[in-house]
Motif scaffolding. Structure first.
Motif, short mmCIF file in Angstrom:
data_model
loop_
_atom_site.label_atom_id
_atom_site.label_comp_id
_atom_site.label_asym_id
_atom_site.label_seq_id
_atom_site.Cartn_x
_atom_site.Cartn_y
_atom_site.Cartn_z
N ASP A 142 7.25 7.34 -6.54
CA ASP A 142 5.90 7.92 -6.51
C ASP A 142 5.95 9.33 -5.90
O ASP A 142 5.39 10.28 -6.45
CB ASP A 142 4.95 7.07 -5.67
N PHE A 143 6.64 9.44 -4.77
CA PHE A 143 6.72 10.74 -4.10
C PHE A 143 7.49 11.76 -4.94
O PHE A 143 7.13 12.93 -4.99
CB PHE A 143 7.33 10.62 -2.71
N PHE A 156 -4.41 11.04 -0.30
CA PHE A 156 -3.89 9.69 -0.56
C PHE A 156 -3.37 9.02 0.69
O PHE A 156 -3.45 7.80 0.82
CB PHE A 156 -2.75 9.74 -1.58
N GLY A 157 -2.78 9.79 1.56
CA GLY A 157 -2.18 9.19 2.75
C GLY A 157 -2.24 10.12 3.93
O GLY A 157 -2.07 11.32 3.79
N GLU A 215 -5.37 4.32 -10.27
CA GLU A 215 -4.39 4.90 -11.19
C GLU A 215 -3.82 6.22 -10.66
O GLU A 215 -2.67 6.57 -10.94
CB GLU A 215 -5.04 5.12 -12.56
N MET A 216 -4.61 6.94 -9.87
CA MET A 216 -4.16 8.23 -9.36
C MET A 216 -2.94 8.13 -8.46
O MET A 216 -2.11 9.03 -8.43
CB MET A 216 -5.30 8.91 -8.60
N TYR A 217 -2.82 7.03 -7.73
CA TYR A 217 -1.70 6.88 -6.81
C TYR A 217 -0.36 6.87 -7.55
O TYR A 217 0.63 7.38 -7.04
CB TYR A 217 -1.82 5.59 -5.99
N ALA A 218 -0.34 6.27 -8.73
CA ALA A 218 0.92 6.09 -9.46
C ALA A 218 1.11 7.08 -10.60
O ALA A 218 2.20 7.16 -11.15
CB ALA A 218 0.98 4.67 -10.01
N GLU A 269 0.80 -1.22 0.00
CA GLU A 269 0.00 0.00 0.00
C GLU A 269 0.84 1.27 0.00
O GLU A 269 0.34 2.34 -0.35
CB GLU A 269 -0.92 0.02 1.23
N ALA A 270 2.09 1.18 0.39
CA ALA A 270 2.92 2.37 0.57
C ALA A 270 3.37 2.95 -0.77
O ALA A 270 3.73 2.23 -1.69
CB ALA A 270 4.15 2.02 1.41
#
Length: 160
Positions: free
Chosen positions: A32-33, A88-89, A70-73, A26-27
């Motif tokens: 990504d960051f 997101f987090g 898809e938004m996370y990546a 999940e991280a």
């Protein structure tokens, strides 16, 4: 404690805090960051103590009323003039939990979204956290289409 937005210099700290808060599946990764920080650094709210990032909230802006996996990546899906601030987090280092830090950051993100004229904030959470987000005015919209990390998520909406 100091709340501020992020810069690329925060990349390692963000990655470390995320790894302490979420299972690997999940991280968000350092890559990504890095992509998110290049496109929407002002949508990271960090809380520091003595110069150390101990808690942060981050997410893109979108016109969609729910978060898609898809938004996370794919940080390029960010729309600065979008209607919804996605979260997101919500991350707080274990030694700093139960002090209201995440709540301060959620409130700061919502205030910024409201000031920017957005419709509200959206996030996904696991069933055990629904009541937590409801304390901030989020409403449960039911089981999400998200299968991020192989978990069951619930869509939550804070509408202004």
């Amino acid at each position: 404690m100091n709340i501020r937005t992020a810069t690329m210099a925060d990349l390692s700290a963000l990655t470390a805090v995320e790894a302490a808060c979420f299972p690997v599946a999940e991280a968000a990764t350092e890559a990504d960051f890095a992509a998110r920080l290049r496109i929407y650094p002002n949508h990271f709210w960090l809380l520091e103590q003595d110069g150390e990032v101990v808690s942060f909230v981050n997410g893109m802006v979108t016109d969609e009323p729910t978060i898609r996996d898809e938004m996370y990546a794919n940080a390029s899906l960010h729309r600065e003039d979008g209607a919804w601030q996605a979260i997101f987090g919500v991350n707080t280092l274990p030694d700093y939990r139960r002090r209201g830090l995440a709540g301060q950051l959620l409130t700061a993100a919502a205030e910024d979204a409201r000031t920017a004229g957005r419709r509200g904030c959206i996030l996904t959470c696991k069933d055990r956290l629904i009541h937590y987000y409801e304390k901030f005015g989020y409403q449960n919209q039911g089981v999400s289409q998200s299968v991020h990390g192989g978990a069951v998520w619930y869509d939550m909406t804070l509408e202004f």
